[in-house]
Design a protein around this motif. Sequence first.
Motif, short mmCIF file in Angstrom:
data_model
loop_
_atom_site.label_atom_id
_atom_site.label_comp_id
_atom_site.label_asym_id
_atom_site.label_seq_id
_atom_site.Cartn_x
_atom_site.Cartn_y
_atom_site.Cartn_z
N GLY A 1 0.79 -1.23 0.00
CA GLY A 1 0.00 0.00 0.00
C GLY A 1 0.81 1.27 0.00
O GLY A 1 0.36 2.30 0.50
N PHE A 2 2.00 1.22 -0.57
CA PHE A 2 2.86 2.39 -0.48
C PHE A 2 3.59 2.66 -1.80
O PHE A 2 4.69 2.17 -2.03
N THR A 3 2.97 3.40 -2.68
CA THR A 3 3.62 4.02 -3.83
C THR A 3 2.94 5.37 -4.02
O THR A 3 1.77 5.53 -3.67
N SER A 4 3.64 6.30 -4.56
CA SER A 4 3.09 7.65 -4.69
C SER A 4 2.14 7.81 -5.86
O SER A 4 1.40 8.78 -5.93
N ASP A 5 2.12 6.85 -6.77
CA ASP A 5 1.31 7.01 -7.99
C ASP A 5 0.02 6.19 -8.00
O ASP A 5 -0.57 5.98 -9.05
N PHE A 6 -0.44 5.71 -6.84
CA PHE A 6 -1.67 4.94 -6.78
C PHE A 6 -2.38 5.23 -5.47
O PHE A 6 -1.74 5.32 -4.42
N LYS A 7 -3.70 5.34 -5.53
CA LYS A 7 -4.49 5.56 -4.31
C LYS A 7 -5.00 4.22 -3.80
O LYS A 7 -5.91 3.63 -4.36
N TYR A 8 -4.37 3.73 -2.74
CA TYR A 8 -4.73 2.45 -2.15
C TYR A 8 -5.89 2.60 -1.17
O TYR A 8 -6.13 3.67 -0.63
N SER A 9 -6.57 1.50 -0.93
CA SER A 9 -7.64 1.50 0.06
C SER A 9 -7.01 1.68 1.45
O SER A 9 -5.84 1.34 1.66
#
Length: 69
Positions: free
Chosen positions: A7-15
């Motif tokens: 759940g940790f990258t700057s280019d994706f919105k994770y739940s």
Amino acid sequence: MIGRKAGFTSDFKYSPAMVSAGFIWTEDKLRTYLKATSEVVLGNKMRFWGMGSDKQIDDILAYLRTFNP
């Protein structure tokens, strides 16, 4: 992906569930996730019913290994 924090990258919105999962992706964790996502991240919003074929999972993990430094 293997070795990354879930759940940790700057280019994706994770739940929120994935962001707060608190683990590093290992091959064993990915194998379990690909078989049944809800067993790894409760409350995850991603719709994925899992894979039943160990061969498919082996192939995906082999592919993901090609991206490791």
